[in-house]
Design an enzyme around this catalytic site. Structure first.
Site, PDB file in Angstrom:
ATOM      1  N   GLU A  39       9.132 -28.422 -83.272  1.00  0.00           N
ATOM      2  CA  GLU A  39       8.108 -27.665 -83.861  1.00  0.00           C
ATOM      3  C   GLU A  39       8.926 -26.463 -83.917  1.00  0.00           C
ATOM      4  O   GLU A  39       8.305 -25.087 -83.989  1.00  0.00           O
ATOM      5  CB  GLU A  39       6.920 -27.619 -83.399  1.00  0.00           C
ATOM      6  CG  GLU A  39       6.848 -27.052 -82.067  1.00  0.00           C
ATOM      7  CD  GLU A  39       6.889 -28.104 -80.935  1.00  0.00           C
ATOM      8  OE1 GLU A  39       6.525 -27.940 -79.660  1.00  0.00           O
ATOM      9  OE2 GLU A  39       7.480 -29.181 -81.172  1.00  0.00           O
ATOM     10  N   ASP A  78       3.401 -34.225 -89.223  1.00  0.00           N
ATOM     11  CA  ASP A  78       4.520 -33.922 -90.106  1.00  0.00           C
ATOM     12  C   ASP A  78       4.258 -33.022 -91.353  1.00  0.00           C
ATOM     13  O   ASP A  78       5.037 -32.391 -91.717  1.00  0.00           O
ATOM     14  CB  ASP A  78       4.941 -35.293 -90.729  1.00  0.00           C
ATOM     15  CG  ASP A  78       5.851 -35.870 -89.829  1.00  0.00           C
ATOM     16  OD1 ASP A  78       6.105 -35.436 -88.610  1.00  0.00           O
ATOM     17  OD2 ASP A  78       6.016 -37.120 -89.784  1.00  0.00           O
TER      18      ASP A  78
END
Length: 291
Positions: free
Chosen positions: A248, A222
């Protein structure tokens, strides 16, 4: 169809509800005044009803609720002024719902200007008041109503903006989400169709991101996503639009570029990310495709 449009368009629902209620509320007065022979007041009420009806029809046919709301407020405020001028003290009662409607249909700043104009004209004209005491009482009561309506409209607008932002932003990275991306792409397509303004679209995919999560954990992953998003925004213009498509994968919408400049922008982002983005001591890279 009607119910579906109102459920999905808050502004149209507000305009429709107000327009319907106002027409139903004012029309009986027009009928009564025609019946009693007060033709001038009857024509005035009829004009207000017709004005609101035309604005309502325009909102539904064109979808431009902002213009319809402005037209409605102009019609009701002019009707309020005319009513007070023709009917005296009895006509002033329309002022209070009109003040509320101004802040319901318009932005709080525009509504404040319209309300001040209406109140200023009534005070300047002054013939609706039988004494200065009545004028003072009206001014105080109208000011209180207007101030409360202003505070309510300001707070409601602020909260609605916050909710809209939450609905369009990815909570982790601060980039716009897929809903925001769909809206911005739709705007870009319409802009291109209208004036042929070009856009570049860069799709970004962090390389081997699953391995980062597996090796270092999702919290580290993260942090990489957040750092990546900050780097992209830092190296983008204010007019560029940055989205998180999922996981992503990210998208950068770049107005006003051709193929050559888009290629240069993509190369710059790839090199900058490779030089600066880290997960602990390990470099993180990105693959970018553009069109």
């Amino acid at each position: 169809m009607i119910w579906h449009r109102m459920r999905n368009d808050f502004d149209l629902a507000i305009v429709t509800v107000f327009g319907g209620v106002a027409m139903i509320g004012i029309a009986p007065f027009a009928v009564y005044r025609y019946y009693t022979g007060n033709l001038i007041a009857a024509i005035m009420d009829t004009a207000i009803v017709l004005g609101i009806g035309l604005a309502l029809a325009h909102a539904w046919l064109s979808g431009n609720t902002r213009r319809a709301a402005l037209f409605m407020t102009v019609a009701t405020n002019l009707g309020c002024i005319a009513s007070a001028t023709l009917l005296g003290l009895a006509g002033l009662f329309w002022t209070f719902p009109v003040l509320l409607v101004n802040f319901l249909l318009l932005g709080h700043r525009t509504a404040l200007g319209v309300s001040l104009f209406t109140l200023g004209f009534l005070i300047w004209h002054g013939k609706a008041f039988e004494s200065k005491l009545e004028l003072a009482m009206f001014l105080v009561s109208a000011s209180v109503v207007g101030l409360l309506a202003f505070m309510f409209a300001y707070r409601t607008t602020s909260q609605r903006k916050q909710l809209e932002d939450l609905a369009l932003l990815d909570p982790l990275t601060g980039a716009q989400n897929r809903r925001g991306m769909d809206q911005e792409l739709d705007i870009a397509i319409k802009t291109f169709a209208r004036d042929r303004s070009t856009y570049g679209l860069a799709i970004m995919d962090l390389d081997h991101f699953k391995r980062i999560n597996d090796k270092y954990g999702h919290e580290e992953g993260d942090e990489v996503l957040v750092d990546f998003s900050n780097y992209v925004r830092k190296n983008s213009r204010k007019m560029d639009r940055f989205f998180r498509m999922g996981g992503e994968e990210f998208v950068l919408l770049i107005p006003g570029v051709d193929a050559t400049s888009l290629s240069a922008i993509i190369d710059h982002h790839c090199k900058y990310i490779a030089e600066h983005l880290r997960c602990r001591d390990e470099a993180v890279t990105v693959s970018i495709g553009g069109a």
